[in-house]
Motif scaffolding. Structure first.
Motif, PDB file in Angstrom:
ATOM      1  N   ASP A  19      47.668  39.499  36.841  1.00 14.93           N
ATOM      2  CA  ASP A  19      46.664  39.206  35.820  1.00 14.93           C
ATOM      3  C   ASP A  19      45.582  40.286  35.750  1.00 14.93           C
ATOM      4  N   ILE A  20      46.010  41.562  35.785  1.00 15.41           N
ATOM      5  CA  ILE A  20      45.035  42.654  35.645  1.00 15.41           C
ATOM      6  C   ILE A  20      45.387  43.564  34.465  1.00 15.41           C
ATOM      7  N   GLU A  21      46.256  43.096  33.555  1.00 17.97           N
ATOM      8  CA  GLU A  21      46.628  43.924  32.401  1.00 17.97           C
ATOM      9  C   GLU A  21      45.412  44.398  31.623  1.00 17.97           C
ATOM     10  N   SER A  22      44.431  43.525  31.472  1.00 18.48           N
ATOM     11  CA  SER A  22      43.252  43.882  30.676  1.00 18.48           C
ATOM     12  C   SER A  22      42.392  44.934  31.353  1.00 18.48           C
ATOM     13  N   MET A  23      42.630  45.205  32.632  1.00 18.35           N
ATOM     14  CA  MET A  23      41.820  46.185  33.372  1.00 18.35           C
ATOM     15  C   MET A  23      42.455  47.567  33.431  1.00 18.35           C
ATOM     16  N   LEU A  24      43.685  47.723  32.995  1.00 14.78           N
ATOM     17  CA  LEU A  24      44.427  48.947  33.247  1.00 14.78           C
ATOM     18  C   LEU A  24      43.714  50.211  32.777  1.00 14.78           C
ATOM     19  N   LEU A  25      42.979  50.126  31.679  1.00 16.24           N
ATOM     20  CA  LEU A  25      42.284  51.298  31.156  1.00 16.24           C
ATOM     21  C   LEU A  25      40.798  51.305  31.522  1.00 16.24           C
ATOM     22  N   SER A  26      40.411  50.404  32.413  1.00 14.70           N
ATOM     23  CA  SER A  26      39.028  50.389  32.918  1.00 14.70           C
ATOM     24  C   SER A  26      38.904  51.341  34.097  1.00 14.70           C
ATOM     25  N   HIS A  27      37.705  51.851  34.313  1.00 19.86           N
ATOM     26  CA  HIS A  27      37.463  52.681  35.481  1.00 19.86           C
ATOM     27  C   HIS A  27      37.273  51.793  36.709  1.00 19.86           C
ATOM     28  N   GLY A  64      35.695  41.493  43.587  1.00 15.64           N
ATOM     29  CA  GLY A  64      36.905  40.693  43.472  1.00 15.64           C
ATOM     30  C   GLY A  64      37.961  41.367  42.623  1.00 15.64           C
ATOM     31  N   GLU A  65      37.545  42.012  41.530  1.00 17.53           N
ATOM     32  CA  GLU A  65      38.492  42.718  40.673  1.00 17.53           C
ATOM     33  C   GLU A  65      39.112  43.905  41.402  1.00 17.53           C
ATOM     34  N   ARG A  66      38.298  44.624  42.177  1.00 22.66           N
ATOM     35  CA  ARG A  66      38.843  45.737  42.952  1.00 22.66           C
ATOM     36  C   ARG A  66      39.867  45.243  43.967  1.00 22.66           C
ATOM     37  N   GLN A  67      39.588  44.092  44.573  1.00 23.38           N
ATOM     38  CA  GLN A  67      40.526  43.536  45.545  1.00 23.38           C
ATOM     39  C   GLN A  67      41.856  43.221  44.878  1.00 23.38           C
ATOM     40  N   ARG A  68      41.817  42.649  43.685  1.00 26.86           N
ATOM     41  CA  ARG A  68      43.054  42.339  42.966  1.00 26.86           C
ATOM     42  C   ARG A  68      43.825  43.613  42.628  1.00 26.86           C
ATOM     43  N   VAL A  69      43.122  44.662  42.270  1.00 24.50           N
ATOM     44  CA  VAL A  69      43.779  45.939  41.957  1.00 24.50           C
ATOM     45  C   VAL A  69      44.449  46.511  43.198  1.00 24.50           C
ATOM     46  N   LEU A 125      41.035  55.553  36.532  1.00 24.00           N
ATOM     47  CA  LEU A 125      41.437  54.369  35.789  1.00 24.00           C
ATOM     48  C   LEU A 125      42.256  53.469  36.700  1.00 24.00           C
ATOM     49  N   VAL A 126      42.230  52.180  36.413  1.00 24.20           N
ATOM     50  CA  VAL A 126      42.987  51.225  37.219  1.00 24.20           C
ATOM     51  C   VAL A 126      44.473  51.572  37.198  1.00 24.20           C
ATOM     52  N   ARG A 127      45.003  51.985  36.041  1.00 21.09           N
ATOM     53  CA  ARG A 127      46.421  52.373  35.978  1.00 21.09           C
ATOM     54  C   ARG A 127      46.722  53.508  36.942  1.00 21.09           C
ATOM     55  N   ASP A 128      45.786  54.443  37.082  1.00 24.56           N
ATOM     56  CA  ASP A 128      46.000  55.560  38.005  1.00 24.56           C
ATOM     57  C   ASP A 128      45.982  55.093  39.459  1.00 24.56           C
ATOM     58  N   VAL A 129      45.153  54.076  39.768  1.00 24.50           N
ATOM     59  CA  VAL A 129      45.153  53.510  41.114  1.00 24.50           C
ATOM     60  C   VAL A 129      46.514  52.891  41.417  1.00 24.50           C
ATOM     61  N   LEU A 130      47.050  52.136  40.456  1.00 21.21           N
ATOM     62  CA  LEU A 130      48.356  51.520  40.659  1.00 21.21           C
ATOM     63  C   LEU A 130      49.446  52.579  40.795  1.00 21.21           C
ATOM     64  N   ASP A 131      49.310  53.656  40.042  1.00 18.39           N
ATOM     65  CA  ASP A 131      50.311  54.722  40.107  1.00 18.39           C
ATOM     66  C   ASP A 131      50.395  55.335  41.502  1.00 18.39           C
ATOM     67  N   LEU A 132      49.294  55.296  42.257  1.00 19.74           N
ATOM     68  CA  LEU A 132      49.323  55.822  43.621  1.00 19.74           C
ATOM     69  C   LEU A 132      50.349  55.079  44.478  1.00 19.74           C
ATOM     70  N   GLY A 133      50.584  53.805  44.152  1.00 15.57           N
ATOM     71  CA  GLY A 133      51.568  53.036  44.899  1.00 15.57           C
ATOM     72  C   GLY A 133      52.987  53.529  44.712  1.00 15.57           C
ATOM     73  N   ARG A 134      53.236  54.298  43.652  1.00 10.48           N
ATOM     74  CA  ARG A 134      54.576  54.833  43.396  1.00 10.48           C
ATOM     75  C   ARG A 134      54.800  56.189  44.064  1.00 10.48           C
ATOM     76  N   THR A 135      53.733  56.796  44.601  1.00 10.56           N
ATOM     77  CA  THR A 135      53.824  58.143  45.160  1.00 10.56           C
ATOM     78  C   THR A 135      54.923  58.292  46.210  1.00 10.56           C
ATOM     79  N   PRO A 136      55.087  57.349  47.162  1.00 10.51           N
ATOM     80  CA  PRO A 136      56.133  57.542  48.170  1.00 10.51           C
ATOM     81  C   PRO A 136      57.545  57.582  47.605  1.00 10.51           C
ATOM     82  N   HIS A 137      57.725  57.074  46.388  1.00  7.47           N
ATOM     83  CA  HIS A 137      59.060  56.998  45.798  1.00  7.47           C
ATOM     84  C   HIS A 137      59.378  58.195  44.906  1.00  7.47           C
ATOM     85  N   ARG A 138      58.439  59.147  44.787  1.00  8.23           N
ATOM     86  CA  ARG A 138      58.648  60.305  43.917  1.00  8.23           C
ATOM     87  C   ARG A 138      58.684  61.588  44.731  1.00  8.23           C
TER      88      ARG A 138
END
Length: 255
Positions: free
Chosen positions: A127-135, A142-147, A92-105
């Motif tokens: 402006d990717i809130e609507s994608m958070l639960l998308s795979h 372009g959407e992947r680049q924004r993520v 999920l897109v949210r899980d991709v973003l969560d990877l960015g927090r890994t160094p801080h945990r």
């Protein structure tokens, strides 16, 4: 924060990709890296991110060799967003973003309220809130680049390194995401260096420009000193009209 490269060379087999690179990126700066295909931009950015080891020379972060620092310590301070991130998984897109927090945990720790708050804020800003639960695999290029750019913001680095961040993006998101990068540098006093193909975008958003050609730095300075008709002709092999008034505008001529 200050990242410096001194006498950096990088070779693949007998081929020299980069040779004698000297540059620095300091806090509060947005540096643009321009040059033709094959000039070494992506290779240099990967070296600056600590993902490759120079064949010669040294890259230092606040006076310490980047290679001597633990990888997690580097990841807390430097985020690298490449042109096209490929994965065999389909998170999920949210899980991709969560990877960015890994160094801080800490290892095996759960996602914290702070992590969630950072992810939600960055998702709104990019402006990717609507994608958070998308795979991730269901998204367009372009959407992947924004993520991936959002993941870089989520990491909250002192230095954000971006390899062609506007690749695959339409003009709306090119402008909005580069504005976010520039605003983040201004607001937080952090730094960013990015490879940019569009010379007008580089002139609009970058404080300094580094011009690469043949694996060497051939020009460095503010946009109006480096993005000139002479430089464009010499480096890119095309004629251009460059207008400087309140800003800088490049118009290429047809051959």
């Amino acid at each position: 924060m200050k990242l410096t490269a001194t006498g950096v060379r990088w070779k693949v087999g007998r081929r020299t990709i980069l040779d004698g690179i000297d540059l620095s990126v300091a806090e509060g700066q947005l540096v643009g890296l321009i040059g033709p295909n094959g000039s070494g931009k992506s290779s240099l950015l990967r070296l600056l991110a600590g993902l490759r080891r120079p064949s010669a020379g040294v890259i230092e972060l606040d006076g310490r060799s980047l290679q001597s620092l633990p990888r997690r310590a580097v990841a807390r301070r430097i985020a690298f967003v490449e042109q096209a991130a490929v994965t065999d998984q389909n998170p999920l897109v949210r899980d991709v973003l969560d990877l960015g927090r890994t160094p801080h945990r800490q290892a095996w720790s759960m996602v914290s309220d702070t992590d969630r708050a950072v992810i939600d804020r960055v998702a709104r800003d990019t402006d990717i809130e609507s994608m958070l639960l998308s795979h991730y695999g269901s998204l367009s290029g372009g959407e992947r680049q924004r993520v991936q750019i959002a993941r870089g913001f989520v990491q909250e680095p002192e230095l954000l390194i971006l390899d062609e961040p506007t690749n695959h993006l339409d003009i709306k998101y090119q402008l909005s995401l580069l504005e976010l990068v520039a605003e983040n540098v201004r607001r937080t006093g952090t730094a960013a260096i990015m490879a940019v193909h569009d010379l007008n975008l580089a002139a609009m958003y970058c404080d300094r420009i580094v011009v690469l050609a043949g694996g060497r730095v051939v020009e460095e300075g503010i946009p109006r000193e480096t993005i000139t008709a002479a430089t464009i002709a010499g480096v890119f092999g095309v004629d251009a009209d460059v207008t400087v008034d309140d800003g800088l505008w490049v118009r290429l001529r047809r051959g």
